[in-house]
Design a protein around this motif. Structure first.
Motif, mmCIF file in Angstrom:
data_model
loop_
_atom_site.group_PDB
_atom_site.id
_atom_site.type_symbol
_atom_site.label_atom_id
_atom_site.label_comp_id
_atom_site.label_asym_id
_atom_site.label_seq_id
_atom_site.Cartn_x
_atom_site.Cartn_y
_atom_site.Cartn_z
ATOM 1 N N PRO A 69 14.824 -21.078 -3.004
ATOM 2 C CA PRO A 69 16.096 -20.410 -3.289
ATOM 3 C C PRO A 69 15.853 -19.086 -4.014
ATOM 4 O O PRO A 69 14.969 -18.985 -4.865
ATOM 5 C CB PRO A 69 16.833 -21.400 -4.192
ATOM 6 C CG PRO A 69 16.213 -22.726 -3.889
ATOM 7 C CD PRO A 69 14.765 -22.424 -3.586
ATOM 8 N N ILE A 70 16.656 -18.082 -3.674
ATOM 9 C CA ILE A 70 16.514 -16.758 -4.270
ATOM 10 C C ILE A 70 17.878 -16.101 -4.374
ATOM 11 O O ILE A 70 18.721 -16.264 -3.487
ATOM 12 C CB ILE A 70 15.526 -15.893 -3.449
ATOM 13 C CG1 ILE A 70 15.294 -14.525 -4.112
ATOM 14 C CG2 ILE A 70 15.989 -15.736 -2.008
ATOM 15 C CD1 ILE A 70 14.162 -13.717 -3.487
ATOM 16 N N PHE A 71 18.082 -15.390 -5.462
ATOM 17 C CA PHE A 71 19.311 -14.628 -5.678
ATOM 18 C C PHE A 71 19.062 -13.233 -5.121
ATOM 19 O O PHE A 71 18.383 -12.411 -5.740
ATOM 20 C CB PHE A 71 19.636 -14.573 -7.176
ATOM 21 C CG PHE A 71 20.905 -13.842 -7.498
ATOM 22 C CD1 PHE A 71 22.136 -14.477 -7.358
ATOM 23 C CD2 PHE A 71 20.878 -12.540 -7.961
ATOM 24 C CE1 PHE A 71 23.313 -13.807 -7.667
ATOM 25 C CE2 PHE A 71 22.046 -11.862 -8.269
ATOM 26 C CZ PHE A 71 23.265 -12.499 -8.123
ATOM 27 N N GLY B 135 6.961 -13.747 -11.882
ATOM 28 C CA GLY B 135 6.481 -15.109 -12.027
ATOM 29 C C GLY B 135 6.826 -16.017 -10.865
ATOM 30 O O GLY B 135 6.369 -17.149 -10.805
ATOM 31 N N GLY B 136 7.615 -15.531 -9.934
ATOM 32 C CA GLY B 136 8.029 -16.365 -8.817
ATOM 33 C C GLY B 136 7.058 -16.327 -7.657
ATOM 34 O O GLY B 136 6.449 -15.304 -7.375
ATOM 35 N N SER C 59 17.189 -15.136 -14.059
ATOM 36 C CA SER C 59 17.584 -16.503 -14.429
ATOM 37 C C SER C 59 17.438 -17.454 -13.253
ATOM 38 O O SER C 59 16.933 -18.572 -13.391
ATOM 39 C CB SER C 59 19.035 -16.530 -14.925
ATOM 40 O OG SER C 59 19.164 -15.792 -16.098
ATOM 41 N N PHE C 60 17.898 -17.015 -12.085
ATOM 42 C CA PHE C 60 17.814 -17.832 -10.874
ATOM 43 C C PHE C 60 16.357 -18.157 -10.559
ATOM 44 O O PHE C 60 16.018 -19.281 -10.197
ATOM 45 C CB PHE C 60 18.469 -17.076 -9.718
ATOM 46 C CG PHE C 60 18.905 -17.937 -8.578
ATOM 47 C CD1 PHE C 60 20.147 -18.527 -8.578
ATOM 48 C CD2 PHE C 60 18.072 -18.146 -7.490
ATOM 49 C CE1 PHE C 60 20.575 -19.323 -7.515
ATOM 50 C CE2 PHE C 60 18.476 -18.931 -6.424
ATOM 51 C CZ PHE C 60 19.726 -19.516 -6.439
ATOM 52 N N THR C 61 15.488 -17.151 -10.705
ATOM 53 C CA THR C 61 14.064 -17.350 -10.446
ATOM 54 C C THR C 61 13.480 -18.376 -11.406
ATOM 55 O O THR C 61 12.747 -19.273 -10.981
ATOM 56 C CB THR C 61 13.302 -16.002 -10.555
ATOM 57 O OG1 THR C 61 13.843 -15.105 -9.584
ATOM 58 C CG2 THR C 61 11.814 -16.182 -10.302
#
Length: 166
Positions: free
Chosen positions: A86-88, A61-62, A157-159
């Motif tokens: 931002p990305i993990f 979804g990102g 979660s980060f996304t």
């Protein structure tokens, strides 16, 4: 659709503008579903790109925005690429700087197209480089190697926080 400013004079194959025009035309004619690129503003040496992750990945979804700066010596020197979104990820710093061997001066291949570069970066999201010395976030690489489920949960979660709600 991406466009290339019309005020650029015809260029020989030794000029960066020639290669950038060629790569952009190729991306327009054969638009890939997973990434895109365009010239940003009026500066042909600065591009914006996106990478979209498919379902079934932690980045589902990102849509990740990237910034590409081509040096005047392109294609003999690699572009500088960083994530604006931002990305993990073990290969992306908190400032968006990317570690990928393909983008290093001593590893860059002048035959690498922008499409190939973006595809490699998209593949990096699926398969992070986690060997010692290949990362900018060691703690994320360790998590990926030791506890893949926790890595995927945090990446997902980060996304959601930084892309879907942003």
């Amino acid at each position: 659709m991406a466009h290339f400013p019309h005020n650029i004079p015809p260029a020989s194959s030794t000029r960066p503008e020639y290669w950038m025009r060629r790569y952009l035309i190729d991306l327009q004619r054969n638009p890939p579903p997973i990434y895109s690129a365009r010239v940003e503003a009026e500066d042909v040496f600065v591009w914006a790109a996106t990478i979209t992750r498919p379902p079934g990945t932690p980045y589902e979804g990102g849509v990740f925005n990237l910034h590409i700066i081509f040096p005047p010596q392109f294609p003999w020197k690699p572009p500088k690429v960083h994530f604006r979104t931002p990305i993990f990820h073990s290969n992306v710093s908190h400032r968006g700087n990317i570690f990928h061997p393909m983008l290093m001066l001593n590893m860059w291949c002048i035959a690498t197209s922008v499409a190939q570069m973006l595809m490699s970066l998209a593949q990096m999201l699926l398969h992070p480089l986690v060997a010692e010395g290949d990362v900018v976030k060691e703690e994320v690489a360790v998590m990926y190697r030791v506890d893949g489920a926790s890595y995927e949960e945090l990446a997902r979660s980060f996304t959601k926080i930084h892309i879907m709600d942003g």
